[in-house]
Design an enzyme around this catalytic site. Structure first.
Site, PDB file in Angstrom:
ATOM      1  N   ASN A  99      -3.643  20.502 -33.389  1.00 45.23           N
ATOM      2  CA  ASN A  99      -3.570  21.999 -32.639  1.00 45.23           C
ATOM      3  C   ASN A  99      -2.433  21.970 -31.923  1.00 45.23           C
ATOM      4  O   ASN A  99      -2.219  21.072 -31.237  1.00 45.23           O
ATOM      5  CB  ASN A  99      -4.807  22.029 -31.736  1.00 45.23           C
ATOM      6  CG  ASN A  99      -4.967  23.156 -30.994  1.00 45.23           C
ATOM      7  OD1 ASN A  99      -4.569  24.283 -31.569  1.00 45.23           O
ATOM      8  ND2 ASN A  99      -5.681  23.336 -29.989  1.00 45.23           N
TER       9      ASN A  99
ATOM     10  N   SER B 257     -11.996  14.937 -36.395  1.00 39.95           N
ATOM     11  CA  SER B 257     -10.834  14.263 -35.601  1.00 39.95           C
ATOM     12  C   SER B 257     -11.034  12.926 -35.399  1.00 39.95           C
ATOM     13  O   SER B 257     -10.138  12.124 -35.290  1.00 39.95           O
ATOM     14  CB  SER B 257     -10.580  15.204 -34.279  1.00 39.95           C
ATOM     15  OG  SER B 257     -11.681  14.978 -33.629  1.00 39.95           O
TER      16      SER B 257
ATOM     17  N   HIS C 153      -7.263  16.478 -41.709  1.00 44.62           N
ATOM     18  CA  HIS C 153      -7.373  16.821 -40.523  1.00 44.62           C
ATOM     19  C   HIS C 153      -6.023  17.291 -39.879  1.00 44.62           C
ATOM     20  O   HIS C 153      -4.870  16.769 -40.067  1.00 44.62           O
ATOM     21  CB  HIS C 153      -7.525  15.365 -39.756  1.00 44.62           C
ATOM     22  CG  HIS C 153      -7.536  15.353 -38.307  1.00 44.62           C
ATOM     23  ND1 HIS C 153      -6.764  14.496 -37.561  1.00 44.62           N
ATOM     24  CD2 HIS C 153      -8.091  16.353 -37.524  1.00 44.62           C
ATOM     25  CE1 HIS C 153      -7.330  14.646 -36.260  1.00 44.62           C
ATOM     26  NE2 HIS C 153      -7.867  16.040 -36.057  1.00 44.62           N
TER      27      HIS C 153
ATOM     28  N   GLU D  10     -18.071  18.492 -33.501  1.00 48.35           N
ATOM     29  CA  GLU D  10     -18.006  17.358 -33.845  1.00 48.35           C
ATOM     30  C   GLU D  10     -19.328  16.431 -33.745  1.00 48.35           C
ATOM     31  O   GLU D  10     -19.656  15.617 -32.963  1.00 48.35           O
ATOM     32  CB  GLU D  10     -16.860  16.412 -32.973  1.00 48.35           C
ATOM     33  CG  GLU D  10     -15.469  16.567 -33.354  1.00 48.35           C
ATOM     34  CD  GLU D  10     -15.087  16.104 -34.586  1.00 48.35           C
ATOM     35  OE1 GLU D  10     -14.574  14.835 -34.630  1.00 48.35           O
ATOM     36  OE2 GLU D  10     -15.309  16.628 -35.741  1.00 48.35           O
TER      37      GLU D  10
ATOM     38  N   MET E 105      -9.811  25.703 -34.052  1.00 49.51           N
ATOM     39  CA  MET E 105      -9.311  24.724 -35.184  1.00 49.51           C
ATOM     40  C   MET E 105      -9.482  25.727 -36.611  1.00 49.51           C
ATOM     41  O   MET E 105      -8.714  25.953 -37.426  1.00 49.51           O
ATOM     42  CB  MET E 105      -9.672  23.546 -35.241  1.00 49.51           C
ATOM     43  CG  MET E 105      -9.267  22.574 -34.229  1.00 49.51           C
ATOM     44  SD  MET E 105      -7.385  22.550 -34.177  1.00 49.51           S
ATOM     45  CE  MET E 105      -7.108  21.778 -35.781  1.00 49.51           C
TER      46      MET E 105
ATOM     47  N   LYS F 200     -22.701  18.156 -39.671  1.00 48.32           N
ATOM     48  CA  LYS F 200     -21.889  18.370 -40.664  1.00 48.32           C
ATOM     49  C   LYS F 200     -22.502  17.769 -42.010  1.00 48.32           C
ATOM     50  O   LYS F 200     -22.329  18.617 -42.963  1.00 48.32           O
ATOM     51  CB  LYS F 200     -20.715  17.151 -40.328  1.00 48.32           C
ATOM     52  CG  LYS F 200     -19.696  17.682 -39.344  1.00 48.32           C
ATOM     53  CD  LYS F 200     -18.549  16.566 -39.138  1.00 48.32           C
ATOM     54  CE  LYS F 200     -17.751  17.062 -37.983  1.00 48.32           C
ATOM     55  NZ  LYS F 200     -16.890  18.267 -38.129  1.00 48.32           N
TER      56      LYS F 200
ATOM     57  N   ASP G 194     -18.880  31.523 -40.328  1.00 51.48           N
ATOM     58  CA  ASP G 194     -19.564  31.149 -38.952  1.00 51.48           C
ATOM     59  C   ASP G 194     -20.800  31.486 -38.984  1.00 51.48           C
ATOM     60  O   ASP G 194     -21.612  32.429 -39.711  1.00 51.48           O
ATOM     61  CB  ASP G 194     -18.810  31.325 -37.835  1.00 51.48           C
ATOM     62  CG  ASP G 194     -18.639  30.151 -36.802  1.00 51.48           C
ATOM     63  OD1 ASP G 194     -19.810  29.669 -36.612  1.00 51.48           O
ATOM     64  OD2 ASP G 194     -17.759  29.773 -36.403  1.00 51.48           O
TER      65      ASP G 194
ATOM     66  N   ASN H  52      -5.151  10.181 -33.653  1.00 51.89           N
ATOM     67  CA  ASN H  52      -6.127   9.993 -32.521  1.00 51.89           C
ATOM     68  C   ASN H  52      -6.487   8.639 -32.190  1.00 51.89           C
ATOM     69  O   ASN H  52      -6.484   8.469 -30.948  1.00 51.89           O
ATOM     70  CB  ASN H  52      -7.556  10.561 -32.757  1.00 51.89           C
ATOM     71  CG  ASN H  52      -7.361  12.230 -32.879  1.00 51.89           C
ATOM     72  OD1 ASN H  52      -6.425  12.877 -32.117  1.00 51.89           O
ATOM     73  ND2 ASN H  52      -8.174  12.930 -33.204  1.00 51.89           N
TER      74      ASN H  52
END
Length: 691
Positions: free
Chosen positions: A451, A427, A448, A400, A326, A405, A345, A498
């Site tokens: 994909n 998500s 958000h 997630e 993503m 986070k 990253d 979702n």
């Protein structure tokens, strides 16, 4: 002879059409619709054009050029709001007949006629150009010529389907109309739709010269066009066209392309008036279908979402943290769309993989190889996160995990410049859980994506109580710059898409665990109109991702997660590993054959679809989105929910809320409380008149 345009049209009140007489004897007729920023055909515009053409036919100029008086483009097509009104009144036939008669009057003028096209030329704009003898187009990249009516559940009804096959040949014409694909000026010239491509500054002069001197289309092009419309060619080509369409658009759901093929196959060799009459009758019939009404409604929903992104975002530099599927794809797509992007990253190898995927995207999207290095240079590897300090927008796209986070935000936020936005691509995690210790909550939001990023048109803008209204506005403008549809949603678990999708996918997994074969489950969903079955979708999303979302959403929704999603084996996460519920080869699922004699349970479709509808009702009731229209738009563009049905709320209205509620209660009695009706089934919006 009239000395000026004023003399020629004396006494004729003109609001939308502005004639200009040139010294060379050519009359230029500019379309400049009054009180509108964009040219679109309404009935009063057509009536006025008919009057103008009457005057012109009485005293012919040496040539006539049809041009736009607006810098925004040529003509966007018909006024769809007016078209909707005619549908409600049952007067679509009259509206189509007027357009046909007016354009036919133009086609029959005994002087050369030329359409001078710049910018967008869609629908009725392309049809009026086809009624001209010649067409000249600007070479600007903004020039796009198309007949997108099939995307609205109809097909060109003002002579487009009657004239285009005769001009460019049936294969090219039908491909253009069946797909709704718009062509560049160069591509239109290539198939013979456009006679001349010139610089924008030379457009009118070139059109006038073409009117005076004319041109002859290549003999080979004329022969092929004529041959492709013969009875033998139509008999051969029509079944092939229908077979090709059937791969993407089932006839029961989308009748327009099949009606177009049938109308051409039956009437393609007849005189123009007979072709126009057949075209009109077919389009009037299509306009009365629920598919056309729903697709036109969806068009207006897209316009509404685009309007959310008006104004400037103040975003030029984007920093993305997380180079997974993503995050890496979000970064690559933003660079492709013109933003300066840095990608971070924890290890360089993750960034390298994302950069390789980005190059593949650029090779696919940037047609001119000479321009690819410039696009690629906008995306920079940034292991240390130096881009944070100069970014206007930071997008977090890591695992997630709320703690991970929050730790990241604590490290990143102190380095942000004034006014920079911090967003998360979570998500399903509620933003109230993530904003703890955020120093500037007004500038924090969810962004958000879905994909695959390059294909999915929707982005959810997730808000929370402490977010500034201007933050939402800026993010919506950013989405618009990306060519995405923004939908503002509340920051509750799963948000909109979702949350609605999860019960549907969970029930599919439950049915699979009971022994119902995956292909049978997928077939039940696609028969309803979903673009992909839920078992295939689980593999596509990734079983690990589905498990992560399930962990967050299941307790909130009071649902149980089947063992197949609760524990995901390493190397068997779905499409990305080549193995999940299905095996995957070259990006396609290898689905086993159904056992001999297998018959799917009669209530399988209800078991899949009703949980989705049930949760959509709950989302509307809870205010996850502001209204039913935005909910329908979000679910259509976020999940692919059958567009011809108009969205879950529109489908409930059309089918009957009480009838669906009764079917839901039947499932509840048979299978348990996971089918219990959610709050909101008494909402008057579910019983509003169907559009």
């Amino acid at each position: 002879m009239a000395n000026s345009a004023a003399d020629r049209f004396a006494g004729l009140p003109l609001r939308h059409w502005k004639p200009q007489q040139r010294d060379d004897g050519v009359l230029v007729l500019y379309f400049d619709r009054a009180d509108a920023s964009v040219n679109a055909f309404s009935q009063d515009v057509l009536i006025e054009l008919n009057d103008v053409l009457e005057r012109i036919s009485l005293e012919l100029p040496k040539g006539l050029v049809i041009a736009s008086g607006k810098a925004s483009g040529f003509i966007a097509g018909a006024d769809l709001k007016e078209f909707q009104d005619f549908d409600r009144k049952g007067t679509v036939n009259d509206a189509i007949r007027r357009g046909q008669l007016t354009f036919q009057k133009l086609a029959m003028l005994r002087c050369p006629t030329v359409a001078a096209i710049h910018g967008f030329c869609m629908g009725g704009g392309t049809e009026i150009s086809l009624a001209c003898r010649y067409r000249v187009a600007s070479s600007d990249a903004s020039t796009r010529i198309g007949l997108p009516e099939v995307q609205l559940g109809i097909f060109p009804g003002w002579g487009g389907s009657a004239r285009l096959p005769q001009l460019v040949g049936a294969p090219a014409a039908m491909d253009m109309m069946l797909t709704g694909r718009a062509l560049s000026a160069k591509a239109a010239r290539g198939i013979g739709l456009v006679d001349l491509v010139v610089e924008a500054s030379d457009l009118i002069d070139s059109a006038a010269k073409l009117a005076l001197k004319g041109c002859t289309r290549p003999l080979k092009q004329r022969i092929l066009a004529r041959a492709s419309n013969t009875f033998a060619a139509r008999k051969l080509l029509a079944p092939q066209m229908a077979k090709q369409v059937a791969r993407k658009a089932p006839k029961a759901f989308y009748p327009a392309p099949y009606a177009l093929i049938a109308t051409w196959a039956k009437n393609g060799g007849r005189p123009i008036r007979a072709r126009l009459d057949a075209e009109r009758r077919a389009v009037v019939k299509l306009a009365g279908t629920s598919t056309a009404r729903n697709l036109i409604r969806i068009f207006f929903l897209t316009e509404r979402m685009k309007a959310l992104g008006k104004g400037e975002s103040g975003i030029a530099r984007v920093h993305v943290v997380g180079a997974g599927v993503m995050g890496g794809d979000i970064a690559a797509f933003a660079a492709y769309k013109g933003f300066e992007v840095t990608l971070q990253d924890r290890e360089q190898r993750f960034i390298d993989g994302a950069m390789a995927r980005a190059q593949a995207l650029f090779e696919k999207k940037v047609k001119d190889p000479a321009k690819r290095p410039e696009v690629a240079a906008r995306l920079q590897s940034d292991l240390n996160g130096d881009g944070v300090a100069t970014a206007d927008l930071v997008i977090e796209a890591i695992i997630e995990n709320p703690d991970a986070k929050r730790d990241l935000y604590n490290a990143v936020e102190p380095r942000l410049k004034a006014g920079a936005l911090l967003t998360t691509n979570t998500s399903s995690i509620p933003l109230d859980e993530l904003r703890e210790h955020i120093a500037r909550p007004a500038l924090f939001a969810g962004l958000h994506y879905f994909n695959p990023v390059a294909q999915m048109p929707l982005v959810e803008i997730i808000h929370h109580d402490g977010m500034a209204a201007d933050t939402e506005r800026r993010l919506a403008a950013f989405c618009k710059a990306l060519g995405k549809f923004p939908v503002p949603v509340a920051g509750t678990p799963g948000f909109l898409v979702n949350r609605v999708l999860f019960p549907y996918m969970l029930e599919a997994a439950t049915a699979y665990a009971e022994g119902i074969p995956g292909p049978a489950i997928d077939k039940a969903a696609t028969r309803f109109g979903m673009p992909m079955g839920p078992i295939e979708l689980l593999d596509t999303v990734g079983l690990d991702v589905a498990a992560s979302v399930g962990k967050e959403l299941a307790p909130f929704l009071g649902l149980d997660v089947p063992a197949a999603l609760a524990t995901v084996e390493t190397g068997k996460r779905g499409k990305k590993d080549g193995q999940g519920i299905y095996s995957w080869q070259n990006g396609k699922a290898i689905k086993p054959e159904l056992p001999n004699g297998f018959v799917a349970p009669e209530d399988l479709e209800d078991r899949l679809i009703l949980p989705l509808l049930n949760e959509a009702v709950a989302c509307l009731h809870a205010g996850v989105v502001s209204d039913a229209d935005l909910l329908d738009a979000g679910v259509i563009f976020g999940t692919g929910f059958a567009p011809f049905r108009g969205g879950p709320i529109q489908h409930i209205r059309a089918t009957g809320a009480d009838a669906l509620l009764a079917r839901l209660q039947t499932l509840q009695a048979k299978y348990g409380e996971r089918f219990a009706p959610r709050p909101g089934w008494d909402n008057p919006a579910l019983r509003a008149p169907v559009a």
